[in-house]
Write an enzyme that holds these catalytic residues in place. Structure first.
Site, PDB file in Angstrom:
ATOM      1  N   GLY A 160       0.821  -1.196   0.000  1.00 11.47           N
ATOM      2  CA  GLY A 160       0.000   0.000   0.000  1.00 11.47           C
ATOM      3  C   GLY A 160       0.856   1.248   0.000  1.00 11.47           C
ATOM      4  O   GLY A 160       2.063   1.202   0.263  1.00 11.47           O
ATOM      5  N   CYS A 161       0.241   2.361  -0.312  1.00  8.06           N
ATOM      6  CA  CYS A 161       0.983   3.623  -0.422  1.00  8.06           C
ATOM      7  C   CYS A 161       1.497   4.078   0.940  1.00  8.06           C
ATOM      8  O   CYS A 161       2.685   4.374   1.105  1.00  8.06           O
ATOM      9  CB  CYS A 161       0.123   4.686  -1.082  1.00  8.06           C
ATOM     10  SG  CYS A 161      -1.551   4.821  -0.433  1.00  8.06           S
TER      11      CYS A 161
END
Lengths: 345, 345, 345, 345
Positions: free
Chosen positions: C148-149
């Site tokens: 994920g970011c």
């Protein structure tokens, strides 16, 4: 091929650095800037850390000439005209991103730019570097006057219609809108975030120095010289220029027909894209790229042609077009190093 | 005086709420919205917590009529035309912020809005609520068609010159630029942050539904009907409209002279401010206020008059002008509740 | 090598398209999207006109498998877990940009994502695709769970200090700030321009689904499992994530010393750049690129280490990291196709 | 009551002008600014055309003292400390928006502000103008030190929990985010549009001059002095501050319970609004107003209290709070002239 940049510390200069990183044949070998000499370019622009760590030098013409074959001048107006003669003397090809060599008529330059003109000899020698329209003049030249940002968007939008007489060169209105990077990196109240954000301003109505540059090329394309009505506006965004143009139609036609004719006109030009019927370009759709996107509409109620043309002012309006000219000069495919896809969103 | 809002959940509705909070004589006593009925307005708009905690109701005409004397319609086009007759029957004054009653010619409405028109009787009864120009028609009316945002900025910019014959009504070009709130609060790809931010778009070139509205008033001001060339653009900001207008001068004059004449024309109009020579308005300079700021320039090279006019589209272009009409209707000083200073920066 | 994208119409999908255009060894040969099948990708994204004109297809696993060797899944959470088994069966390598295979503990996935988990077998098979930290696990894998970011920015910032015991894994606070593109292209009130522009919002405090993903890796790095305090905020910009982290120091040290140790830790990692003493990264300095820039500060007054880490959420936080994993999987130099300079300004 | 402003040309000064326009009892009768003396305020700020047309004067203490009873000092740090003694001598009440009189310990001022301190006598005389917490000290004072923007947001968020011992004063982390107007109107590279737009930056980590101001009040509220971990970030918006705070819970409680206790704590404070369960404030929800909106969350996994507090930095963080102090000093209702609804969207 070794190249250099004078004015490396400005937004056009640093965009040249970005684009030249991706160029397979050009090698950046000299960076100069008066305001930041002695510093690393990556200190001035931390996004370049690990990418380009060269030191910015105080300009020394002899040293520069020994290191490079071609120089980009990304300086404010009024600087390059005094530097370029010495580089030409040493056989260095010069691509000037400023306005100093764009106007063939030196008196016009003095009137609109408030600087002393370059020598008439060099003004006549300079090729106007808008390859889509004046490619033949660029080939073989040693001095390129890279066009202004507004003129690039305007002329690419008008050229097919003007050259073919579909519109009249009289009574043209150009409504220009620009992102703020066009004003450069120098801090001022006019570019202060609090004054620009969530704001739109008109400026320099009828008095922008790009007016004579546009008129000069309209005259070349149409054969007659007419003044244009030209206004400029600041938009709260960093990159992007949009010019909306209004011209009197000289022919009975439709949007569909003109769209085809525009596509034909630009069919061998990699960087011009014509938008399909009833769609209009947006500045972000060219962000970071050398494209110029154009949409047109025949307004039947008023017999006008409306043209919308967008570019990234820092790329096709400055550094990207300069690299395109580098390619044209060297006989490389015109899109060399410039095939980057726009950054979206 | 008790007033109500139908369409309270949209941006114009909620701006009416804000402005009416500051109004000494009007009392908000009814809020309706189909999409959010049953909810507190402060749930929909947390900035109203502690300010207005009323519940939004599903419209009930009888109940509404029992609670208020005047109703604001902040509904999308095509809604109010079916609701207003019942309110008029009950003696409720109606101020309609939508386009349903602006065009005297119902056929034009059907062509540009793609809805069935209101009854011709009501169309003729409706006063066009641009007080600076049509104040006399508003006084005594029971149905006000509050002008569109682009028409407000355009007509206030053109009126002095058109009415006095300084410019020709033929060949007028209007280049409109709008912030995104003009599109309302309904989520769509076209108003999605990633598509709008750092972007400028052209849209609805030559086909915006405000065109016939502007032409109707140009005709009223100049005495002749001519089509205009009108284009619209979306600017990455929330509030603000700028219209840049280009018209052929009919008289030999100077910017200085025209500035004085513009000032005289608007001398008794609190909300119009004329910018001094060589300065131009910016949208942020009217943000949150009911002002319309205007700058002009005689472009001698092309015999054009360039006019720049800015408003806050949500205030003078919608809710503020509706409150101004409320004041005119009641004989209250026109700036009552609207003397707020623009929010800057 | 032929590759494909499922979910090509989202922001991560279209960014994969952009990056793969510049990749010398990967060839895009299949685009699928349920919401826009049958359309040209350039209709959905006009910035791709003339760049990629492929048609988006409705997913057909057999057809897809016949055209590509590796598939990128740029789908929302809850989709890829049901598609990937079929692709694995056909010998297609899968890089999943969603959260479906990131958590080894399926129960945690069900709790935080509210979907049924993937099979435990596949969860254990999946390699967590953060090459700077888990490169060895990626090599040879056939299923990559692209991080994920927020976890990417957080873990790259914490890793050197956690792995070496300079900070405690207890009591870590992560304050995350994200541009709006992280929410994807689907229109909603929460991503409507008027609600986001000139605004900053907190959201999902203590309940973001990236929390267990970060904790899983903190546990792997430090050897012990501790919950983190994690909050997220929406910033009015399109791209960019910044995580500011606060951790209790376990050693007596100085910013200078730790900076050197951070540099050593990442010395063979092209995409991590450590900012010099007393300078801090900014999101725009990595825009459009796969860099993660990190600045640190020893706060002596409170014995805390403050770490600031920035990435472009669409590149290093999604599509760029996926291409980096493609390179690792294939034994290509890790920066292949990813040497693009950030776009600045 | 006649009042004046020194430093009228800055953003805090011009916001004071806006707010005082709406104040029923205060009359603006003196404007001074060194940088723009001799000019009309409406030349410097065209949004004031027709609203305030006063000329800005070069400060003359005798003249000023003859015209006003109370002076606002909207000057940069290091100025007012040398001016205020003369005004106090003449019996003029002083409200200082700078940091010169906020710290009781002059040595701390010298360390963090790098200026010579004001006299100890005046430091002790000054009341810290955060009415919600220190109202009693303000009443009857002749010198008010108006709090900084970050301290206002931080202390209003922490006060109920600190004063009641629900959280520990040790180990508090404050992550501050600010719009750019906080840096004032002076142009600089750091506030240049191209450097700020679509960007988020960390700055002054652990070294912001508001740290000792916050610690001084935490100490007053909790009875013990502990250093805080405090970092600051620049957000691409003009107005607004958000502070996200993380503190160790000292009691076993729930978000619901604490919300009720926060509401009770602030029940007689017009300008503090507590957000309902699981909703969080956004900066735009207070834009243009004097509100401070607060949301809280008990993070059970880590035994932390997360507090999010937002203000408009130019209003509650500067000019609005100064007007609130004016009201407290005069025994007027605290919200006099400040009942404006936030401008949304």
């Amino acid at each position: 091929m070794n190249v250099g940049i004078i004015g490396a510390n400005g937004y056009s200069g640093v965009e040249l650095i970005r684009l030249l990183q991706q160029h397979p044949y050009a090698q950046l070998n000299y960076l100069a800037s008066h305001s930041s000499s002695g510093k690393l370019i990556s200190e001035q622009y931390p996004h370049l850390q690990g990418v380009v760590e060269d030191r910015i030098e105080e300009l020394d013409i002899n040293e520069a000439a020994s290191k490079i074959e071609l120089m980009f001048f990304a300086t404010p107006s009024g600087i390059s005209k005094d530097l370029i003669p010495a580089f030409l003397d040493k056989g260095i090809t010069c691509i000037d991103l400023s306005g100093d060599f764009r106007l063939k008529d030196g008196a016009l330059y003095e009137k609109w730019y408030k600087h002393t003109q370059a020598s008439n000899e060099n003004l006549q020698k300079a090729a106007y570097g808008l390859p889509e329209i004046f490619r033949d003049e660029i080939v073989g030249s040693t001095l390129i006057a890279n066009p202004g940002c507004y003129p690039t968007a305007t002329l690419l939008g008008l050229a097919p219609a003007l050259e073919n007489g579909w519109i009249s060169p009289e009574n043209i209105v150009v409504d220009g809108k620009s992102g703020v990077s066009g004003a450069g990196r120098k801090a001022s109240l006019g570019t202060h975030f609090g004054e620009i954000n969530e704001n739109m301003k008109a400026y320099k109505l009828g008095s922008h120095q790009h007016i004579p540059e546009i008129e000069q090329s309209i005259s070349a394309l149409s054969g007659t010289l007419h003044p244009i009505t030209f206004s400029t506006h600041l938009v709260p965004m960093t990159r992007g220029i949009m010019c909306t143009m209004y011209a009197d139609l000289e022919v009975k036609t439709t949007t569909e027909k003109l769209l085809k004719q525009y596509e034909e006109y630009y069919q061998n030009n990699f960087f011009v894209r014509i938008r399909p019927l009833d769609t209009w370009p947006a500045t972000k759709e060219v962000l970071g790229s050398n494209y110029c996107d154009i949409g047109i509409k025949v307004e039947e109620r008023t017999k006008k042609l409306i043209i919308v043309s967008v570019i990234d002012n820092v790329v096709k309006g400055a550094a990207g077009q300069a690299v395109q000219n580098l390619n044209v000069l060297n006989g490389w495919p015109e899109e060399t190093g410039l095939t980057v896809t726009p950054v979206y969103p």
